[in-house]
Design an enzyme around this catalytic site. Structure first.
Site, short mmCIF file in Angstrom:
data_model
loop_
_atom_site.label_atom_id
_atom_site.label_comp_id
_atom_site.label_asym_id
_atom_site.label_seq_id
_atom_site.Cartn_x
_atom_site.Cartn_y
_atom_site.Cartn_z
N ARG A 7 0.89 -1.25 -0.03
CA ARG A 7 -0.07 -0.09 -0.15
C ARG A 7 1.09 1.30 -0.23
O ARG A 7 1.92 1.22 0.78
CB ARG A 7 -1.02 0.02 1.48
CG ARG A 7 -2.10 -1.07 1.09
CD ARG A 7 -3.18 -0.37 0.12
NE ARG A 7 -4.49 -1.10 0.19
CZ ARG A 7 -4.43 -2.42 -0.78
NH1 ARG A 7 -3.36 -2.55 -1.70
NH2 ARG A 7 -5.64 -3.08 -0.75
N GLU A 38 -2.49 7.38 -5.41
CA GLU A 38 -2.70 6.66 -6.69
C GLU A 38 -4.27 7.27 -7.16
O GLU A 38 -4.95 7.42 -6.23
CB GLU A 38 -3.20 5.22 -6.02
CG GLU A 38 -1.96 4.37 -6.15
CD GLU A 38 -2.55 2.83 -5.70
OE1 GLU A 38 -3.20 2.11 -6.56
OE2 GLU A 38 -2.07 2.49 -4.57
N HIS A 91 -1.20 -0.48 -9.94
CA HIS A 91 -1.82 -1.48 -9.10
C HIS A 91 -2.42 -2.47 -9.78
O HIS A 91 -3.35 -2.81 -10.00
CB HIS A 91 -2.96 -0.51 -8.27
CG HIS A 91 -3.25 -1.16 -6.97
ND1 HIS A 91 -3.53 -0.37 -5.85
CD2 HIS A 91 -3.26 -2.45 -6.55
CE1 HIS A 91 -3.77 -1.25 -4.76
NE2 HIS A 91 -3.45 -2.57 -5.32
P1 NAD Z 1 -1.34 -10.97 5.30
O1 NAD Z 1 -2.23 -10.39 6.33
O2 NAD Z 1 -1.29 -12.26 4.91
O3 NAD Z 1 0.09 -10.57 5.78
C1 NAD Z 1 0.69 -9.44 6.38
C2 NAD Z 1 1.88 -9.65 7.45
O4 NAD Z 1 2.30 -8.18 7.89
C3 NAD Z 1 1.40 -10.36 8.47
O5 NAD Z 1 2.21 -11.67 8.80
C4 NAD Z 1 1.34 -9.39 9.86
O6 NAD Z 1 2.06 -9.99 10.88
C5 NAD Z 1 2.55 -8.46 9.08
N1 NAD Z 1 2.63 -7.25 9.83
C6 NAD Z 1 1.58 -6.58 10.52
N2 NAD Z 1 2.32 -5.44 10.93
C7 NAD Z 1 3.50 -5.27 10.60
C8 NAD Z 1 4.53 -4.34 11.01
N3 NAD Z 1 4.35 -3.35 11.62
N4 NAD Z 1 5.65 -4.60 10.28
C9 NAD Z 1 5.78 -5.56 9.54
N5 NAD Z 1 4.84 -6.68 9.21
C10 NAD Z 1 3.71 -6.81 9.77
O7 NAD Z 1 -1.33 -9.95 4.07
P2 NAD Z 1 -1.12 -10.32 2.60
O8 NAD Z 1 -1.88 -11.17 1.77
O9 NAD Z 1 0.50 -10.92 2.57
O10 NAD Z 1 -0.85 -8.77 1.75
C11 NAD Z 1 0.26 -7.90 2.40
C12 NAD Z 1 0.04 -6.72 1.42
O11 NAD Z 1 -0.26 -6.60 0.24
C13 NAD Z 1 -1.31 -5.91 2.19
O12 NAD Z 1 -0.80 -4.50 2.15
C14 NAD Z 1 -2.30 -5.76 0.97
O13 NAD Z 1 -2.86 -4.70 1.18
C15 NAD Z 1 -1.25 -5.74 -0.04
N6 NAD Z 1 -1.75 -6.34 -1.60
C16 NAD Z 1 -1.45 -5.66 -2.60
C17 NAD Z 1 -2.07 -6.11 -3.95
C18 NAD Z 1 -1.46 -5.25 -5.14
O14 NAD Z 1 -2.30 -5.36 -6.30
N7 NAD Z 1 -0.71 -4.51 -5.04
C19 NAD Z 1 -2.89 -7.28 -4.02
C20 NAD Z 1 -3.18 -7.89 -2.82
C21 NAD Z 1 -2.66 -7.38 -1.47
#
Ligand code: NAD
Length: 328
Positions: free
Chosen positions: A235, A264, A283
């Protein structure tokens, strides 16, 4: 029985056939293409459910304006468009779609890592400009044996680690929750400073929450190597854009690749645009034809469950169980 009303705040695909089929016989779909609450407020006062892609923020005030809304179903993974605490207080169930594009984002991250490391985009621009030269891309370092630092080691971070390991990279991760070895993915747990200072590539994968907003800032960028690249497919607001521009100007890092810049879409002109060492994609990391099908089916199915009296599958505010407007 009167049909329920389901408002779709915004969507970025061509057809709503999946939504209509999923809600058939149960609810009327009101599809909108809005960006802010001001735009969708006039349509939601009597809604039973809200489907949401990017429009927001969906705050306590917005929730108070839809007293009959039982569920807010987000299409994607991140739920940063929704005030979860307010939803729980208001008795609204919030759902997301946590696994529809994990592979796609991991593949996109690898594409960006490879493009940065091998200067693919840089060289392509050069060739298009009529230049057939190796030297302008120097220096390039071997990816095998280099270190990838992952901030956030959830679904996507772990898939990136598995792929990077296959490329011979050493993987470090920082995650306040996930333990080393917990999911059987080879990577070493470290604190944030160690991850940032040792990595040749830093890839961001936490959720956007108050603790992660601008966690990549002047101070943390200075902890990175001057030869390192930053990749953000999570994000935009996790990175302080002004600080990133300063870091690029001062050559504090070697470059970056952003699928999710802040803001964005990125305005044109913008200081991040037009740089040789910056790659930007719109994105797009989540998208593939397979992910699209999974994306479109997820949220409306959750709405169907709640409106038919069933507890949904991917609830992100489980504290709402037993204390919600749906009586579930
Ligand atoms: P997830 O919930 O499986 O994993 C997120 C991880 O981040 C968790 O393990 C959590 O413990 C950890 N976390 C929480 N706070 C933290 C901190 N302060 N420092 C470090 N780590 C921390 O989520 P995911 O499915 O792996 O998604 C990750 C990211 O990808 C999210 O921000 C989501 O919005 C983004 N995303 C982007 C797209 C895109 O098209 N660009 C698509 C899907 C998801």
């Amino acid at each position: 029985m009167a049909k329920a009303k389901v408002v779709l705040t915004d969507y970025v695909w061509d057809s709503l056939d999946v939504e209509k089929k999923t809600l058939e016989g149960l609810a009327e779909l009101v599809p909108l293409k809005t960006k802010t609450p001001e735009e969708f407020l006039p349509y939601i006062e009597d809604c039973d459910a809200l489907l949401n892609t990017y429009a927001g923020p969906i705050t306590a005030e917005v929730m108070a304006r839809m007293p009959g809304c039982k569920i807010i179903a987000r299409y994607g993974i991140g739920v940063d468009t929704i005030d979860l605490e307010a939803a729980t207080k208001a008795g609204i169930i919030v759902t997301n779609n946590p696994t529809y594009c994990i592979e796609e984002v991991a593949e996109h991250v690898m594409a960006l890592l490879l493009a940065c490391a091998r200067k693919v985009v840089f060289y392509d621009r050069l060739v298009r400009a009529g230049r057939w030269e190796l030297a302008p891309g120097k220096p390039i370092f071997r990816m095998a044996g280099s270190t990838l630092g992952l901030v956030g080691f959830g679904h996507i971070g772990q898939q990136v680690a598995a792929r990077a390991t296959a490329f011979g990279m050493r993987v470090l991760f920082f995650d306040p929750v996930v333990e080393e070895g917990q999911h059987g993915v080879k990577a070493k747990k470290a604190d944030l400073r160690e991850v940032l200072s040792e990595a040749d590539f830093v890839s961001l994968h936490p959720p956007l929450v108050p603790q992660t907003r601008r966690m990549i800032n002047d101070e943390t960028l200075r902890q990175m190597k001057p030869t390192a690249y930053l990749v953000n497919c999570a994000r935009g607001p996790i990175v302080d854009t002004d600080a990133l521009v300063r870091a690029l100007d001062a050559k504090i890092i070697a470059g970056c690749a952003l699928d999710t810049p802040d803001p964005e879409p990125l305005p044109d002109p913008h200081p991040l645009r037009g740089r040789e060492n910056v790659i930007i994609t719109p994105h797009a990391a989540w998208y593939s034809e397979q992910a699209m099908a999974g994306l479109q089916a997820g949220a409306p199915s959750e709405v169907r469950r709640v409106l038919s009296g069933q507890w949904p599958v991917n609830v992100v505010n489980p504290a709402v169980k037993g204390k919600n407007r749906a009586g579930l």
